[in-house]
Design an enzyme around this catalytic site. Sequence first.
Site, PDB file in Angstrom:
ATOM      1  N   TYR A  37       0.694  -1.208  -0.115  1.00  0.00           N
ATOM      2  CA  TYR A  37       0.039   0.054  -0.039  1.00  0.00           C
ATOM      3  C   TYR A  37       1.028   1.121   0.101  1.00  0.00           C
ATOM      4  CZ  TYR A  37      -3.668  -3.289   1.542  1.00  0.00           C
ATOM      5  OH  TYR A  37      -4.769  -4.289   1.544  1.00  0.00           O
TER       6      TYR A  37
ATOM      7  N   LYS B  69     -12.504   0.458   5.297  1.00  0.00           N
ATOM      8  CA  LYS B  69     -11.787   1.554   5.096  1.00  0.00           C
ATOM      9  C   LYS B  69     -12.374   2.736   4.946  1.00  0.00           C
ATOM     10  CE  LYS B  69      -9.964   4.784   1.997  1.00  0.00           C
ATOM     11  NZ  LYS B  69     -10.837   5.912   1.369  1.00  0.00           N
TER      12      LYS B  69
ATOM     13  N   ASN C  39     -18.730   3.126  11.357  1.00  0.00           N
ATOM     14  CA  ASN C  39     -18.227   1.774  11.209  1.00  0.00           C
ATOM     15  C   ASN C  39     -17.830   1.103  12.392  1.00  0.00           C
ATOM     16  OD1 ASN C  39     -18.797   2.309   8.467  1.00  0.00           O
ATOM     17  ND2 ASN C  39     -16.585   2.613   7.938  1.00  0.00           N
TER      18      ASN C  39
HETATM   19  N1  LIG Z   1      -5.670  -8.694   1.520  1.00  0.00           N
HETATM   20  C1  LIG Z   1      -5.981  -8.039   0.382  1.00  0.00           C
HETATM   21  O1  LIG Z   1      -5.629  -8.416  -0.899  1.00  0.00           O
HETATM   22  C2  LIG Z   1      -6.848  -6.784   0.375  1.00  0.00           C
HETATM   23  C3  LIG Z   1      -7.453  -6.336  -0.702  1.00  0.00           C
HETATM   24  C4  LIG Z   1      -8.359  -5.333  -0.618  1.00  0.00           C
HETATM   25  C5  LIG Z   1      -8.220  -4.526   0.458  1.00  0.00           C
HETATM   26  N2  LIG Z   1      -7.686  -5.190   1.636  1.00  0.00           N
HETATM   27  C6  LIG Z   1      -7.867  -4.383   3.055  1.00  0.00           C
HETATM   28  O2  LIG Z   1      -9.335  -4.507   3.291  1.00  0.00           O
HETATM   29  C7  LIG Z   1      -9.500  -2.928   3.395  1.00  0.00           C
HETATM   30  C8  LIG Z   1     -10.806  -2.648   2.951  1.00  0.00           C
HETATM   31  O3  LIG Z   1     -11.318  -2.972   1.692  1.00  0.00           O
HETATM   32  P1  LIG Z   1     -11.127  -2.020   0.674  1.00  0.00           P
HETATM   33  O4  LIG Z   1     -10.581  -0.777   0.952  1.00  0.00           O
HETATM   34  O5  LIG Z   1     -11.075  -2.447  -0.604  1.00  0.00           O
HETATM   35  O6  LIG Z   1     -12.973  -1.565   0.350  1.00  0.00           O
HETATM   36  P2  LIG Z   1     -14.190  -1.168   1.555  1.00  0.00           P
HETATM   37  O7  LIG Z   1     -13.772  -0.976   2.985  1.00  0.00           O
HETATM   38  O8  LIG Z   1     -15.210  -2.138   1.443  1.00  0.00           O
HETATM   39  O9  LIG Z   1     -14.491   0.221   0.899  1.00  0.00           O
HETATM   40  C9  LIG Z   1     -14.124   1.467   0.986  1.00  0.00           C
HETATM   41  C10 LIG Z   1     -14.797   2.542   0.497  1.00  0.00           C
HETATM   42  O10 LIG Z   1     -16.187   2.705   1.017  1.00  0.00           O
HETATM   43  C11 LIG Z   1     -16.303   3.985   1.406  1.00  0.00           C
HETATM   44  N3  LIG Z   1     -17.080   3.951   2.913  1.00  0.00           N
HETATM   45  C12 LIG Z   1     -16.482   3.799   4.220  1.00  0.00           C
HETATM   46  N4  LIG Z   1     -17.269   3.703   5.012  1.00  0.00           N
HETATM   47  C13 LIG Z   1     -18.393   3.650   4.564  1.00  0.00           C
HETATM   48  C14 LIG Z   1     -19.708   3.795   4.898  1.00  0.00           C
HETATM   49  N5  LIG Z   1     -20.120   3.612   6.377  1.00  0.00           N
HETATM   50  N6  LIG Z   1     -20.827   3.955   3.985  1.00  0.00           N
HETATM   51  C15 LIG Z   1     -20.625   4.079   2.741  1.00  0.00           C
HETATM   52  N7  LIG Z   1     -19.408   3.832   2.325  1.00  0.00           N
HETATM   53  C16 LIG Z   1     -18.363   3.892   3.132  1.00  0.00           C
HETATM   54  C17 LIG Z   1     -14.905   4.457   1.591  1.00  0.00           C
HETATM   55  O11 LIG Z   1     -15.041   5.846   1.512  1.00  0.00           O
HETATM   56  P3  LIG Z   1     -14.459   6.970   2.326  1.00  0.00           P
HETATM   57  O12 LIG Z   1     -12.976   6.841   2.498  1.00  0.00           O
HETATM   58  O13 LIG Z   1     -14.683   8.327   1.780  1.00  0.00           O
HETATM   59  O14 LIG Z   1     -15.520   6.925   3.509  1.00  0.00           O
HETATM   60  C18 LIG Z   1     -14.486   3.862   0.618  1.00  0.00           C
HETATM   61  O15 LIG Z   1     -14.634   4.574  -0.807  1.00  0.00           O
HETATM   62  C19 LIG Z   1      -8.606  -2.189   2.593  1.00  0.00           C
HETATM   63  O16 LIG Z   1      -8.459  -0.728   3.035  1.00  0.00           O
HETATM   64  C20 LIG Z   1      -7.397  -3.097   3.134  1.00  0.00           C
HETATM   65  O17 LIG Z   1      -6.915  -2.690   4.248  1.00  0.00           O
HETATM   66  C21 LIG Z   1      -6.936  -6.099   1.608  1.00  0.00           C
END
Ligand SMILES: NC(=O)c1ccc[n+]([C@@H]2O[C@H](COP(=O)([O-])OP(=O)(O)OC[C@H]3O[C@@H](n4cnc5c(N)ncnc54)[C@H](OP(=O)(O)O)[C@@H]3O)[C@@H](O)[C@H]2O)c1
Length: 265
Positions: free
Chosen positions: A52, A228, A238
Site C-alpha cells: 500500500y 476503509k 463503522n
Molecule cells: N488482502 C488483500 O488483498 C486486500 C485487498 C483489498 C483490501 N484489503 C484491505 O481491506 C480494506 C477494506 O477494503 P477496501 O478498502 O477495498 O474497501 P471497503 O472498505 O469495502 O470500501 C471502502 C470504500 O467505502 C467507503 N466507505 C467507508 N465507510 C462507508 C460507509 N459507512 N458507508 C458508505 N461508504 C463507506 C470509503 O469511502 P471514504 O473513505 O470516503 O469513507 C471507500 O470508498 C482495505 O483498505 C485493505 O486494508 C486487503
Amino acid sequence: MTPAAIPTLALRGADIPMVGLGTWLSEGDEAERAVATALRLGYRHLDTATGYGNEDQVGRGLADSGVPRSAVFVTTKLPPDRAGRERETLESSLTKLGTAHVDLWLVHWPPHGVATPTTWERFIALRDEGLVRAIGVSNYSIAQIDELIAATGEAPAINQIPWSPADFDADLLAAHAARGVRVGGYSPFKRTDLTHPVLSEIAANHTVSTAQVVLRWHLEHTVVVIPKSTSPERLAANLDVARFALTTDEVSRIDALGATGRATG
Ligand SMILES: NC(=O)c1ccc[n+]([C@@H]2O[C@H](COP(=O)([O-])OP(=O)(O)OC[C@H]3O[C@@H](n4cnc5c(N)ncnc54)[C@H](OP(=O)(O)O)[C@@H]3O)[C@@H](O)[C@H]2O)c1
C-alpha cells in the site's frame, strides 16, 4: 457517545479486534489523519501492507494518536514479489511503522500464484524470533492452505479474503474452521450494493445504516472485518456495530444474497 466495545477473536499468538481500519488507497497526510482519528475514536486494529506504500503514514498516525502501541493490533503484509526476501521486507515494515513487532503478518497473495511453503517456513521462523506475534495468509485457496499445513505442520492463523454478502459461502467458512484458520474479510462495502432492499429493511429494524448491517453480519459469522474510510463520520459509524445484533432470520436473509449474487453492485 463512546461506541460499545468491539469483541476480539483469539488467533494463535494474539487476540485480534474484530473490526479494524482498512488503509488501502489511504495515502499521505490523509492516511496519517485517518489512522490517528480512528484510534482516538476507539479503533484498536490497523490493516496495512507493504504494497500500500503507506506504512510510514500509518506509523506516524499511530504515534500521533496518543494511544499506546501496546493497545493496538497492527497487521502488515509481504508482497508476493518479495518472497525470498522475507526478513529484509519485515524489517523495513517495522522501521516504517515505528514498532519492534507487528501483531499479524500476512503473505499478501500466493507468490507466483502458488502456496510457497518456503515463505511460510520463514514466516514461522520470524514469528519464533518475536518480530511478529501471529502469522497468516491472504487470498489463499483451501488447497493452498493444505499445502502449507502438509509442509510445515502449521496452519495460518487467518486467511484474509474478499468477503461480503454477495460472497457468502457457508462451505468455505466451514473449510477454514475445520483447519483452525480464522477468516478475515476485505472490501465489505465495495463488493456490496448498500441500497439493496433486504439490507435497507434490516437496517431500519435496528435504526442503523446498511453499511453497519454489513459489518455486523461479518461479526455474526465470526469474520474479522476491516472497512476503509478517511471520513471521521464514517469511521465512527463503522466502529459502532457492537450495540446491536442481527436475528438468526436476518442473518439468513443476508446469507441468501450470496446464493443469488443480488447484493453485488
Ligand atoms: N488482502 C488483500 O488483498 C486486500 C485487498 C483489498 C483490501 N484489503 C484491505 O481491506 C480494506 C477494506 O477494503 P477496501 O478498502 O477495498 O474497501 P471497503 O472498505 O469495502 O470500501 C471502502 C470504500 O467505502 C467507503 N466507505 C467507508 N465507510 C462507508 C460507509 N459507512 N458507508 C458508505 N461508504 C463507506 C470509503 O469511502 P471514504 O473513505 O470516503 O469513507 C471507500 O470508498 C482495505 O483498505 C485493505 O486494508 C486487503
